[in-house]
Enzyme design. Structure first.
Site, PDB file in Angstrom:
ATOM      1  N   MET A   1       0.821  -1.204   0.000  1.00 51.30           N
ATOM      2  CA  MET A   1       0.000   0.000   0.000  1.00 51.30           C
ATOM      3  C   MET A   1       0.855   1.254   0.000  1.00 51.30           C
ATOM      4  O   MET A   1       0.510   2.255  -0.636  1.00 51.30           O
ATOM      5  CB  MET A   1      -0.928  -0.009   1.229  1.00 51.30           C
ATOM      6  N   LYS A   2       1.987   1.219   0.679  1.00 49.07           N
ATOM      7  CA  LYS A   2       2.883   2.375   0.690  1.00 49.07           C
ATOM      8  C   LYS A   2       3.387   2.690  -0.711  1.00 49.07           C
ATOM      9  O   LYS A   2       3.478   3.871  -1.097  1.00 49.07           O
ATOM     10  CB  LYS A   2       4.051   2.103   1.636  1.00 49.07           C
TER      11      LYS A   2
END
Length: 312
Positions: free
Chosen positions: A177-178
């Protein structure tokens, strides 16, 4: 002191722009903290003054801790800290946890998690969002990849330095997700930079450009910090380096390749940062991409401050 602070002993490795603020908040909010010092002595001296303990090797940090946080550049550094001579694996006890707050390659994250699990050690990915200012204030965003029970264990410690915590999924999902988050933000940076260069080329200055975008539908918090370099010459508005941006976009490319998906916009964004990374100095930040894109296109987007042209 809360029960978690009484039962957990925290280790910390990576006292950089983000890590110093995170470590400061951990110790200030009641946790026992052992950290690995570095050549820049200011963060170490500050933490010692707050009651933390300094160790000389990663192994010594591990031996003194039940949860070890790592906040460094990326996967190669994390791997060396865990696996290298005098590394965490030599000092970690069964039942301890490693929390990687770096922006890392999910492929590496999954491999490290499996390697440590075989030793009875858990691995959590908890990358960050926002800036060193929020790190110091304890109001960062964190996206955490961990099984539910493990998330419940580390959450009270993360709450000392994060104002917004999202349990995004299992181990590896935080780093996935980062990279998606950074793809969006760095994609904005590339678009803003090209738009500013084109605007200048056709006779619309950055202040005139900003007068339309700011407070309109296309405005956002990232735009506002990004523009402070071009409009005000503020070097510290968004202290995320172009080198790290380029590194994160190469990780995104790897993730897309492994998933079997075309990533043309990600590649275009990576290439915009690649040029700036190759030609500029080491200590340059993401908003300075606009200056580089302008230069390539024959326009001067170097900002003024106090009546003087700034330099990168």
């Amino acid at each position: 002191m809360n029960t978690t602070a009484a039962s957990e002993k925290i280790g910390f490795i990576g006292l950089g722009l983000m890590g110093h603020g995170i470590a400061k908040n951990i110790v200030d909010k009641g946790y026992s903290l052992t950290f690995l010092g570095r050549k820049n002595r200011k963060p170490a001296e500050d933490l010692l003054g707050r009651g933390a303990t300094e160790a000389s090797t990663s192994r010594d940090v591990a031996a003194a801790s039940t949860i070890v946080f790592i906040c460094v550049t990326g996967s190669r550094e994390v791997e060396a800290i865990i696996r290298g001579p005098g590394g965490l694996k030599e000092g970690l006890k069964k039942g301890s946890v490693v929390v990687d707050c770096s922006t890392s390659d999910p492929v590496s994250t999954i491999a490290l998690a499996a390697e440590l699990k075989a030793l009875g050690i858990d691995f959590v990915d908890a990358p960050l969002s926002r800036t060193p200012k929020e790190a110091w204030e304890g109001t960062l965003d964190a996206m955490v990849g961990a099984p539910d029970a493990l998330f419940a264990r580390v959450k009270p410690v993360i709450e000392t330095w994060a104002g917004r915590i999202v349990h995004i999924g299992d181990t590896g999902d935080g780093h996935r997700m980062k990279l998606l988050n950074n793809f969006i933000s760095l994609g904005y940076a590339a678009i803003y930079s090209e738009a500013l260069a084109l605007a200048e080329k056709v006779g619309i200055s950055p202040p005139r450009f900003d007068s339309v975008i700011r407070n309109g539908r296309m405005d956002c918090g990232f735009y506002q910090t990004f523009m402070r370099w071009t409009l005000e010459g503020d070097r510290d508005a968004h202290k995320f380096t172009i080198a790290n941006a380029f590194k994160d976009l190469t990780y995104l490319e790897s993730m897309a390749g492994a998933a079997g998906i075309a990533n043309p916009l990600g590649n275009a964004t990576k290439n915009a940062f690649a040029g700036a990374h190759a030609t500029g100095p080491a200590e340059q930040f993401v908003p300075m991409l606009a200056t580089h894109i302008g230069k390539v296109n024959g326009v001067d987007l170097m900002p003024m401050k106090d009546g003087k042209k700034q330099t990168i």
